[in-house]
Scaffold this active site. Structure first.
Site, PDB file in Angstrom:
ATOM      1  N   GLU A 201       0.846  -1.206   0.000  1.00 32.93           N
ATOM      2  CA  GLU A 201       0.000   0.000   0.000  1.00 32.93           C
ATOM      3  C   GLU A 201       0.872   1.243   0.000  1.00 32.93           C
ATOM      4  O   GLU A 201       2.016   1.209   0.453  1.00 32.93           O
ATOM      5  CB  GLU A 201      -0.882   0.022   1.266  1.00 32.93           C
ATOM      6  CG  GLU A 201      -1.891  -1.095   1.326  1.00 32.93           C
ATOM      7  CD  GLU A 201      -2.713  -1.091   2.624  1.00 32.93           C
ATOM      8  OE1 GLU A 201      -2.591  -0.144   3.431  1.00 32.93           O
ATOM      9  OE2 GLU A 201      -3.471  -2.060   2.803  1.00 32.93           O
TER      10      GLU A 201
ATOM     11  N   LYS B 240       2.371   4.445   1.459  1.00 35.88           N
ATOM     12  CA  LYS B 240       2.586   4.917   2.835  1.00 35.88           C
ATOM     13  C   LYS B 240       2.401   6.428   2.809  1.00 35.88           C
ATOM     14  O   LYS B 240       3.247   7.156   2.295  1.00 35.88           O
ATOM     15  CB  LYS B 240       3.986   4.548   3.330  1.00 35.88           C
ATOM     16  CG  LYS B 240       4.226   4.986   4.766  1.00 35.88           C
ATOM     17  CD  LYS B 240       5.617   4.577   5.224  1.00 35.88           C
ATOM     18  CE  LYS B 240       5.815   4.761   6.713  1.00 35.88           C
ATOM     19  NZ  LYS B 240       5.462   6.066   7.231  1.00 35.88           N
TER      20      LYS B 240
ATOM     21  N   PHE C 125      -7.104   2.616   5.852  1.00 35.70           N
ATOM     22  CA  PHE C 125      -6.461   1.368   5.423  1.00 35.70           C
ATOM     23  C   PHE C 125      -6.856   0.149   6.248  1.00 35.70           C
ATOM     24  O   PHE C 125      -6.439  -0.960   5.934  1.00 35.70           O
ATOM     25  CB  PHE C 125      -4.937   1.475   5.327  1.00 35.70           C
ATOM     26  CG  PHE C 125      -4.275   2.212   6.467  1.00 35.70           C
ATOM     27  CD1 PHE C 125      -4.107   1.612   7.697  1.00 35.70           C
ATOM     28  CD2 PHE C 125      -3.800   3.504   6.268  1.00 35.70           C
ATOM     29  CE1 PHE C 125      -3.489   2.281   8.721  1.00 35.70           C
ATOM     30  CE2 PHE C 125      -3.177   4.187   7.313  1.00 35.70           C
ATOM     31  CZ  PHE C 125      -3.026   3.579   8.543  1.00 35.70           C
TER      32      PHE C 125
ATOM     33  N   LYS D 253       7.254  -1.385   7.011  1.00 33.65           N
ATOM     34  CA  LYS D 253       7.297  -0.176   6.193  1.00 33.65           C
ATOM     35  C   LYS D 253       8.618  -0.079   5.450  1.00 33.65           C
ATOM     36  O   LYS D 253       9.626  -0.651   5.884  1.00 33.65           O
ATOM     37  CB  LYS D 253       7.098   1.051   7.073  1.00 33.65           C
ATOM     38  CG  LYS D 253       8.164   1.226   8.126  1.00 33.65           C
ATOM     39  CD  LYS D 253       7.828   2.356   9.065  1.00 33.65           C
ATOM     40  CE  LYS D 253       8.892   2.490  10.132  1.00 33.65           C
ATOM     41  NZ  LYS D 253       8.498   3.224  11.303  1.00 33.65           N
TER      42      LYS D 253
ATOM     43  N   GLU E 128      -5.122   7.513   7.883  1.00 34.88           N
ATOM     44  CA  GLU E 128      -4.156   8.600   7.940  1.00 34.88           C
ATOM     45  C   GLU E 128      -4.823   9.869   7.399  1.00 34.88           C
ATOM     46  O   GLU E 128      -5.394   9.841   6.295  1.00 34.88           O
ATOM     47  CB  GLU E 128      -2.978   8.173   7.043  1.00 34.88           C
ATOM     48  CG  GLU E 128      -1.768   9.002   7.124  1.00 34.88           C
ATOM     49  CD  GLU E 128      -0.724   8.476   8.116  1.00 34.88           C
ATOM     50  OE1 GLU E 128      -0.991   7.527   8.887  1.00 34.88           O
ATOM     51  OE2 GLU E 128       0.369   9.060   8.111  1.00 34.88           O
TER      52      GLU E 128
ATOM     53  N   ARG F   4       4.441  -3.832  17.239  1.00 34.90           N
ATOM     54  CA  ARG F   4       5.263  -3.688  16.038  1.00 34.90           C
ATOM     55  C   ARG F   4       5.812  -5.073  15.752  1.00 34.90           C
ATOM     56  O   ARG F   4       6.944  -5.375  16.065  1.00 34.90           O
ATOM     57  CB  ARG F   4       6.407  -2.720  16.362  1.00 34.90           C
ATOM     58  CG  ARG F   4       7.003  -1.999  15.182  1.00 34.90           C
ATOM     59  CD  ARG F   4       8.186  -1.166  15.633  1.00 34.90           C
ATOM     60  NE  ARG F   4       7.844   0.133  16.196  1.00 34.90           N
ATOM     61  CZ  ARG F   4       7.506   1.201  15.476  1.00 34.90           C
ATOM     62  NH1 ARG F   4       7.474   1.142  14.173  1.00 34.90           N
ATOM     63  NH2 ARG F   4       7.222   2.337  16.065  1.00 34.90           N
TER      64      ARG F   4
ATOM     65  N   ARG G 206      -2.383   8.251  17.689  1.00 36.05           N
ATOM     66  CA  ARG G 206      -1.764   7.011  18.162  1.00 36.05           C
ATOM     67  C   ARG G 206      -1.253   7.142  19.586  1.00 36.05           C
ATOM     68  O   ARG G 206      -0.916   6.155  20.227  1.00 36.05           O
ATOM     69  CB  ARG G 206      -0.670   6.525  17.202  1.00 36.05           C
ATOM     70  CG  ARG G 206       0.511   7.426  17.092  1.00 36.05           C
ATOM     71  CD  ARG G 206       1.413   6.921  15.999  1.00 36.05           C
ATOM     72  NE  ARG G 206       2.702   6.540  16.531  1.00 36.05           N
ATOM     73  CZ  ARG G 206       3.745   6.268  15.781  1.00 36.05           C
ATOM     74  NH1 ARG G 206       3.635   6.278  14.472  1.00 36.05           N
ATOM     75  NH2 ARG G 206       4.888   5.958  16.316  1.00 36.05           N
TER      76      ARG G 206
ATOM     77  N   ARG H 180      -1.628   9.703  11.738  1.00 37.82           N
ATOM     78  CA  ARG H 180      -2.393   8.481  12.020  1.00 37.82           C
ATOM     79  C   ARG H 180      -3.612   8.796  12.880  1.00 37.82           C
ATOM     80  O   ARG H 180      -3.482   9.440  13.924  1.00 37.82           O
ATOM     81  CB  ARG H 180      -1.479   7.500  12.756  1.00 37.82           C
ATOM     82  CG  ARG H 180      -2.081   6.134  13.069  1.00 37.82           C
ATOM     83  CD  ARG H 180      -2.006   5.272  11.864  1.00 37.82           C
ATOM     84  NE  ARG H 180      -2.368   3.878  12.078  1.00 37.82           N
ATOM     85  CZ  ARG H 180      -1.504   2.906  12.330  1.00 37.82           C
ATOM     86  NH1 ARG H 180      -0.216   3.169  12.494  1.00 37.82           N
ATOM     87  NH2 ARG H 180      -1.900   1.661  12.435  1.00 37.82           N
TER      88      ARG H 180
END
Ligand code: AMP
Length: 593
Positions: A273, A275, A366, A448, A325, A442, A295, A280
């Site tokens: 996708e 970025k 997303f 990413k 986003e 994570r 976030r 966010r």
């Protein structure tokens, strides 16, 4: 519970490096102090040095000036004497402890302070506004100090300044909750102490830690989890569900250096996708009301009226949680703009509509975590995307679906990557098609990739008042990274990257206003600051240095942007600085050989 019990635990926590032992200390406190839901709320927040939850924007708002006044009133010393002691001790908490000790040696303490009284007084201090509010605040805090023992005074002062720094991380609180309320089977060997490996039943321990972690992730509310663990145990925790309206943590993606590495991590076929270089946002809707959270779990609904309007128009579901986003777009060309533009939208508190017209945002979605009573967290990425496509009717330049493609080869990924950069994006995200949504983690379900220009996110811990045409502004900012133990260590000074005029991008005057509430101390032109404001910094090179506490110095640093989306606890670590230093050294050696 009496405040002295909490103060004593604070004191032991400061001296205790092991997080397991910290958890044991906190567990004893929670066992003793939590009976009601309110007890849990107060203790869990105070242990983190706060009286408001993350989603609440309120601050206690008590300055060092006012603390000095209060110590003067309650300990009977002049403000000058207090400032002198402050200069030599460097911490107003220690000053309060010392001076109250001197005063109170022969005095019997009056009625003891309770945790509840301190908590509600701190909240009251925050609530006083307008005329006469300063004297009301001072009166209230001075009264607290007057009833305090020297040890309590130390932590009252640090607490009211929101500078507790006892180093209690969320994981430690989680472990403490397990130890306090879920240890019925005797998982911990009482007399063996609390060293790692000393569990009677390690498997059970791990089950309970994950149950508590999951409850924290789903509810976003440590105090609630603490209370339910105490009153209903494991069964109660298992009943906690995701509910729209209470903020939760987003899933994050580790950084990859190459497409090969990215595909190896997420597997093929994979989703790739764009970025987006925006902000966010998790959008929640419940009972017809939309709330937007960052976030860091802060509420930013008011700052993005066009995102709320677009979601009301484009998503029919009555209840949802969507992940996306907010990206700035040029109102004329409709091209995406970099993060700096949106960043102004987050900070703006007044005349929001005016700025929203000048710097509009599109909300690019997303992921879908919840829709009309159904939790989608444990569904695969592919399933969630399909659900999202059904939920959302795209509205060009207002509400969009993240551009995405399913790929199976490095070449397809490379083409998509170039297309994304060409469209003004930061890079790409790769997503494993069958993975669930891991709240707050994570873990490599998504990764990413962006062009590698290494930058650090550092926190400003000091500054200097400018001279000449920069007078009245803070300039020359002292930057710090974070050690493993949560200490901030300086790693360089930066004076470039900011604008002298008010224009797009951060100006010196704006930065001065942002930093002003965090001033701890001023000596001459030098200013010491509470670590709060995070900036992204580019640099040419890292050098070894004895000038800064980190042992390294950044060469030619410049501020790229404010990182409003990042807390001072998630900045670049000292280990990372050291790693980059090593990489750099190896690279030069290689070039030379
Ligand atoms: P970074 O801020 O460099 O750690 O990169 C991760 C961030 O990229 C996420 O927190 C999102 O804010 C952002 N992002 C932009 N586009 C996407 C996307 N398509 N999927 C997931 N995250 C994205």
């Amino acid at each position: 519970m009496q405040y002295i019990d909490l103060a004593a635990v604070y004191d032991s926590l400061v001296a205790e490096p092991s997080s397991l032992k910290k958890a044991a200390l906190i567990a004893t406190l929670l066992k003793k102090g939590v009976t009601t839901k309110q007890d849990a709320l107060e203790l869990i927040l105070l242990l983190q040095g706060k009286v408001f939850s993350q989603a609440d924007e309120a601050k206690i708002g008590y300055s060092t000036r006012l603390v000095i006044k209060s110590i003067a009133i309650s300990a009977g010393f002049s403000e000058k004497e207090i400032e002198e002691r402050w200069r030599s001790l460097g911490d107003l908490g220690l000053v309060a402890e010392e001076l109250l000790h001197k005063k109170k040696q022969n005095v019997l303490f009056s009625s003891p302070l309770s945790v509840d009284e301190v908590f509600s007084s701190f909240r009251k201090i925050a609530s006083y506004t307008g005329e006469g509010s300063v004297s009301q605040k001072v009166k209230l805090f001075s009264r607290l100090l007057s009833s305090a023992t020297p040890l309590e005074a130390k932590y009252l002062v640090r607490g009211v300044l929101e500078e507790l720094r006892v180093g209690v991380a969320e994981g430690t609180l989680r472990d403490a909750i397990v130890r306090a309320f879920l240890d019925q089977d005797g998982m911990f060997e009482q007399d063996e102490g609390v060293d790692e490996g000393k569990y009677n039943d390690r498997e059970q321990y791990v089950v309970r830690v994950s149950a508590v972690q999951r409850a924290i992730d789903l509810s976003g509310d440590l105090a609630l989890v603490c209370y339910i663990a105490k009153t209903e145990g494991l069964e109660g925790l298992e009943k906690i569900r995701l509910v729209p309206g209470s903020p939760i943590r987003v899933m994050l993606g580790p950084k990859m250096e190459t497409i090969e590495q990215a595909l190896k991590t997420v597997g093929v076929p994979a989703a790739i996708e764009y970025k987006y270089d925006g902000f966010r946002i998790l959008a929640h809707k419940v009972n017809g009301v939309i709330s937007l959270y960052t976030r860091k779990l802060e509420l930013v609904t008011n700052q993005f009226p066009e995102v709320v309007a677009a979601l009301n128009k484009g998503v029919a579901a009555k209840e949802f949680i969507l992940d996306g986003e907010a990206v700035g777009i040029d109102p004329k060309t409709k091209k995406y703009l970099p993060f700096q533009f949106v960043s102004q939208r987050i900070r703006r508190k007044y005349r929001i509509d005016e700025l929203a017209k000048k710097l509009p945002c599109v909300f690019v979605v997303f992921d879908a975590l919840f829709a009309d009573g159904v939790t989608l967290l444990d569904e695969s990425n592919e399933h969630r995307r399909a659900a999202l496509e059904k939920l959302l009717v795209p509205l060009p330049h207002e509400l969009e679906l993240a551009t995405r493609k399913i790929i199976s080869s490095e070449q397809e990924a490379q083409e998509f990557y170039e297309r994304s950069l060409g469209a003004g994006n930061e890079g790409v995200m790769f997503k494993n098609l069958s993975s669930p949504y891991a709240l707050g983690k994570r873990v490599g379900h998504m990764v990413k990739m962006k062009p590698t220009l290494e930058t650090f996110d550092l926190v400003i811990v000091g500054a200097e008042w400018g001279e000449g045409k920069r007078s009245g502004w803070l300039t020359s900012f002292l930057l710090a990274c974070r050690t493993f133990d949560g200490e901030y260590v300086s790693v360089g000074r930066v004076g470039t990257g900011l604008k002298e005029k008010e224009e797009l991008g951060v100006s010196f005057s704006e930065m001065t206003e942002l930093l002003r509430p965090y001033i701890l101390e001023e000596v001459g032109r030098e200013v010491r600051l509470t670590p709060h404001i995070v900036v992204e910094v580019a640099f040419e090179e890292i050098q070894k240095s004895t000038t800064y506490e980190a042992g390294f110095a950044l060469r030619f640093p410049r501020i790229l942007r404010l990182r409003d989306d990042r807390g001072s606890d998630s900045i670049t670590s000292l280990d990372h600085v050291a790693d980059i230093f090593d990489d750099q050294r190896h690279a030069t050696q290689k070039n030379r050989s």
